[in-house]
Design an enzyme around this catalytic site. Structure first.
Site, mmCIF file in Angstrom:
data_model
loop_
_atom_site.group_PDB
_atom_site.id
_atom_site.type_symbol
_atom_site.label_atom_id
_atom_site.label_comp_id
_atom_site.label_asym_id
_atom_site.label_seq_id
_atom_site.Cartn_x
_atom_site.Cartn_y
_atom_site.Cartn_z
ATOM 1 C CG LEU A 1 34.794 35.151 48.420
ATOM 2 C CD1 LEU A 1 35.493 34.795 49.735
ATOM 3 C CD2 LEU A 1 34.066 36.477 48.535
ATOM 4 C CB SER A 2 38.451 38.574 44.269
ATOM 5 O OG SER A 2 39.665 38.882 43.622
ATOM 6 N N GLY A 3 40.094 35.618 43.934
ATOM 7 C CA GLY A 3 41.198 34.798 44.440
ATOM 8 C C GLY A 3 40.788 33.404 44.874
ATOM 9 C CB SER A 4 37.515 31.655 45.185
ATOM 10 O OG SER A 4 36.955 31.949 43.923
ATOM 11 N N GLY A 5 39.908 30.989 42.963
ATOM 12 C CA GLY A 5 40.460 30.002 42.027
ATOM 13 C C GLY A 5 39.615 29.807 40.779
ATOM 14 C CE LYS A 6 35.483 34.306 40.312
ATOM 15 N NZ LYS A 6 36.277 34.725 41.487
ATOM 16 C CB SER A 7 41.015 32.821 36.523
ATOM 17 O OG SER A 7 40.249 33.893 36.165
ATOM 18 C CB SER B 1 28.277 36.017 39.401
ATOM 19 O OG SER B 1 28.966 34.793 39.471
HETATM 20 P P1 ADP Z 1 39.745 34.141 40.791
HETATM 21 O O1 ADP Z 1 39.622 33.930 39.308
HETATM 22 O O2 ADP Z 1 38.684 33.397 41.567
HETATM 23 O O3 ADP Z 1 39.845 35.585 41.179
HETATM 24 P P2 ADP Z 1 42.421 33.155 40.457
HETATM 25 O O4 ADP Z 1 42.259 31.844 39.770
HETATM 26 O O5 ADP Z 1 42.808 34.346 39.631
HETATM 27 O O6 ADP Z 1 41.096 33.457 41.289
HETATM 28 O O7 ADP Z 1 43.493 33.025 41.618
HETATM 29 C C1 ADP Z 1 43.536 31.926 42.509
HETATM 30 C C2 ADP Z 1 44.951 31.770 43.045
HETATM 31 O O8 ADP Z 1 44.977 30.709 44.004
HETATM 32 C C3 ADP Z 1 45.943 31.389 41.951
HETATM 33 O O9 ADP Z 1 47.141 32.077 42.174
HETATM 34 C C4 ADP Z 1 46.104 29.872 42.153
HETATM 35 O O10 ADP Z 1 47.371 29.414 41.719
HETATM 36 C C5 ADP Z 1 45.980 29.763 43.671
HETATM 37 N N1 ADP Z 1 45.566 28.443 44.172
HETATM 38 C C6 ADP Z 1 46.192 27.755 45.157
HETATM 39 N N2 ADP Z 1 45.587 26.583 45.409
HETATM 40 C C7 ADP Z 1 44.538 26.502 44.565
HETATM 41 C C8 ADP Z 1 43.535 25.512 44.343
HETATM 42 N N3 ADP Z 1 43.488 24.376 45.030
HETATM 43 N N4 ADP Z 1 42.591 25.760 43.396
HETATM 44 C C9 ADP Z 1 42.618 26.923 42.685
HETATM 45 N N5 ADP Z 1 43.541 27.891 42.849
HETATM 46 C C10 ADP Z 1 44.501 27.692 43.777
#
Ligand code: ADP
Length: 203
Positions: free
Chosen positions: A34-40, A107
């Site tokens: 999902l968006s915000g899941s931590g992919k980037s 995706s």
């Molecule tokens: P995506 O690329 O999936 O949309 P992002 O990486 O941009 O997600 O954002 C994920 C957010 O969650 C970041 O602000 C990151 O710092 C935070 N975060 C908190 N805990 C975690 C973790 N355990 N793993 C990855 N991201 C985390």
């Protein structure tokens, strides 16, 4: 266009020669979630770690690709499918170049991820499920997109008004609610190491 006049040229330098020169086995680590899941966040940390280890990588990230290659595409189901198809083709070229390729795109559809898996050779596609519950993604909301989506300002937003089909049997399963970024990177490195991706001698 007449496809019959287009011929695939084999390169003189092969994919395995390119990989061996870099002391690694080329592959694509396909992050989905999902968006915000931590992919980037995890993909960037992973790439930094691999770089420190002397590995040759390239990270393809959602927003960046949408600024260039895919700037003509929106977020309808059809455009999402074309977005992933093009990224799959680009990933395949990076794998041909001998690189450990990392992609960070929502995706959302299983069928699209399967198309990319089938584009590359067996063992070259590694599905990495960045598994974070919707409630946590929404709390994090790093780009403020969930707030906009809840207000109805984004018509098709994955997890809210557009489906996300989670992987059934991902190669790597990361649960960010229970693991830090560093722990997640370590488990991916461990996988790559055990399966011989970080060493050319295991080809
Ligand atoms: P995506 O690329 O999936 O949309 P992002 O990486 O941009 O997600 O954002 C994920 C957010 O969650 C970041 O602000 C990151 O710092 C935070 N975060 C908190 N805990 C975690 C973790 N355990 N793993 C990855 N991201 C985390």
């Amino acid at each position: 266009m007449n496809d019959s006049n287009i011929v695939w040229h084999d390169h003189h330098v092969s994919k395995s020669e390119r990989s061996e020169q870099k002391n690694q086995k080329a592959c694509v680590l396909w992050f989905t979630g999902l968006s915000g899941s931590g992919k980037s966040t995890i993909a960037n940390a992973l790439e930094s770690k691999l770089y420190e280890m002397g590995k040759h990588t390239y990270l393809l990230d959602g927003d960046n690709v949408r600024h260039g290659l895919n700037k003509d595409l929106g977020f309808s189901d059809q455009d999402r499918i074309e977005n992933i198809r093009r990224i799959g083709e680009v990933s395949k070229l990076f794998v041909e170049a001998g690189l450990i390729t990392v992609t960070a795109f929502i995706s959302p559809f299983r069928s699209d991820r399967k198309i990319v898996r089938d584009l590359v050779e067996s063992g070259e596609f590694i599905e990495v499920f960045i598994d974070t519950p919707l409630e946590i993604c929404e709390q994090r909301d790093p780009k403020g997109l969930y707030q906009k989506a809840r207000k109805g300002e984004i018509p098709t937003f994955t997890g809210i008004s557009s489906p996300y089909e989670h992987p059934v049997s991902p190669d790597i399963h990361i649960q960010t609610a229970h693991h830090s970024v560093e722990e997640s990177v370590s488990s991916i490195i461990e996988y790559l190491s055990q399966k011989g991706y970080l060493d050319a001698s295991t080809h």
